[in-house]
Design a protein around this motif. Sequence first.
Motif, PDB file in Angstrom:
ATOM      1  N   ARG A 261      26.432  73.199  34.342  1.00 15.50           N
ATOM      2  CA  ARG A 261      25.873  71.889  33.990  1.00 15.50           C
ATOM      3  C   ARG A 261      24.602  72.041  33.158  1.00 15.50           C
ATOM      4  NH1 ARG A 261      24.678  67.202  38.530  1.00 15.50           N
ATOM      5  NH2 ARG A 261      23.891  65.599  37.109  1.00 15.50           N
ATOM      6  N   SER A 263      23.834  74.644  31.355  1.00 16.06           N
ATOM      7  CA  SER A 263      24.227  75.222  30.069  1.00 16.06           C
ATOM      8  C   SER A 263      24.752  74.148  29.119  1.00 16.06           C
ATOM      9  CB  SER A 263      25.299  76.303  30.309  1.00 16.06           C
ATOM     10  OG  SER A 263      25.725  76.837  29.089  1.00 16.06           O
ATOM     11  N   ASP A 264      25.546  73.218  29.652  1.00 12.73           N
ATOM     12  CA  ASP A 264      26.078  72.128  28.831  1.00 12.73           C
ATOM     13  C   ASP A 264      24.966  71.218  28.328  1.00 12.73           C
ATOM     14  OD1 ASP A 264      28.616  73.090  29.219  1.00 12.73           O
ATOM     15  OD2 ASP A 264      29.105  71.708  30.856  1.00 12.73           O
ATOM     16  N   SER A 265      23.994  70.942  29.206  1.00 14.25           N
ATOM     17  CA  SER A 265      22.890  70.061  28.794  1.00 14.25           C
ATOM     18  C   SER A 265      22.041  70.707  27.706  1.00 14.25           C
ATOM     19  CB  SER A 265      22.026  69.700  30.009  1.00 14.25           C
ATOM     20  OG  SER A 265      21.380  70.850  30.505  1.00 14.25           O
ATOM     21  N   GLU A 266      21.888  72.031  27.753  1.00 15.28           N
ATOM     22  CA  GLU A 266      21.115  72.738  26.725  1.00 15.28           C
ATOM     23  C   GLU A 266      21.851  72.711  25.381  1.00 15.28           C
ATOM     24  OE1 GLU A 266      20.437  76.606  28.285  1.00 15.28           O
ATOM     25  OE2 GLU A 266      18.707  75.998  29.485  1.00 15.28           O
ATOM     26  N   LYS A 267      23.181  72.814  25.437  1.00  9.06           N
ATOM     27  CA  LYS A 267      23.956  72.764  24.198  1.00  9.06           C
ATOM     28  C   LYS A 267      23.862  71.411  23.536  1.00  9.06           C
ATOM     29  CE  LYS A 267      27.315  76.262  25.593  1.00  9.06           C
ATOM     30  NZ  LYS A 267      28.720  76.515  26.025  1.00  9.06           N
ATOM     31  N   GLN A 268      23.841  70.361  24.368  1.00 12.16           N
ATOM     32  CA  GLN A 268      23.743  69.012  23.817  1.00 12.16           C
ATOM     33  C   GLN A 268      22.356  68.739  23.238  1.00 12.16           C
ATOM     34  OE1 GLN A 268      24.826  66.422  27.028  1.00 12.16           O
ATOM     35  NE2 GLN A 268      26.991  67.031  27.015  1.00 12.16           N
TER      36      GLN A 268
END
Length: 268
Positions: A261, A263-268
Amino acid sequence: MLRLFISRAAGSQRPLCSRNQLRGIHERNKKAMGLVAKGWSALQEVDRVIDHADLNDPRLIPLLRAAKDNFELALEVDNMNTHARYWLSRMHFKYHVPGACKLIGVALLVEAANMGDADAQYELGCRLRVDNKYVKSDQQAFYYIEEAVDQLHPGALYLLGSVYLTGDCVKRDVASAMWCFHRASEKGHAGAAIAYGSLLLKGYEVPEVIMRFNSSRSPSTGGARKKEVKWQKQDAVEMAKEQFRIAAEVGCDLGLHWLNRLSDSEKQ
């Protein structure tokens, strides 16, 4: 002259006697721990298959008897062995072993806890924390949990941290809860690592006592302490990630979920 010689000989024998006595105690302890290890190995094998077998499965009975016999032999060899007393109490409580008796299990568990075994103190504290209108055991349960915490038992640390976080039976204290979760996480407790990482993500500051404990500098300098606080605020997410990694490494799916979760927020 002869009297002097005899007195010297007697004096030289006393330390030898005490050494032999200590050697005997050490050998008994070693033998008892070997028996405890054998019993524990048998229980590990039982735990590996017990979820996929019937309670009266004939394949489990020899293993359960072997474990029980080894723990009982360990107590015969060394009656002060708290590990044997604790594991024997678990057998009377948890396992469908021939001759199991919960009253004997209770007596062994209380004895092991009073003799200072951290695992026994934690389990006894948990068993006393039950809702029973006829028994007021919260204070007693808290006593045993604190005794186990003094020995840095990870389960007891996590439980005490939860108590401080919710304010159950004590005044709510998030800093104390974070300290408990931090120390339990250091010992690989997945639940404590998740709780500590979650509190960091919510914006709670790392307690000063943890920073003093982890800092390599002297805690007497106020400037170093302020700098450390600033650094902790900047890297709260990274610290939370480290906690979730600890949980994931011991097989906790929730830790892996949190890592994905973030990691996904950092990508966004």
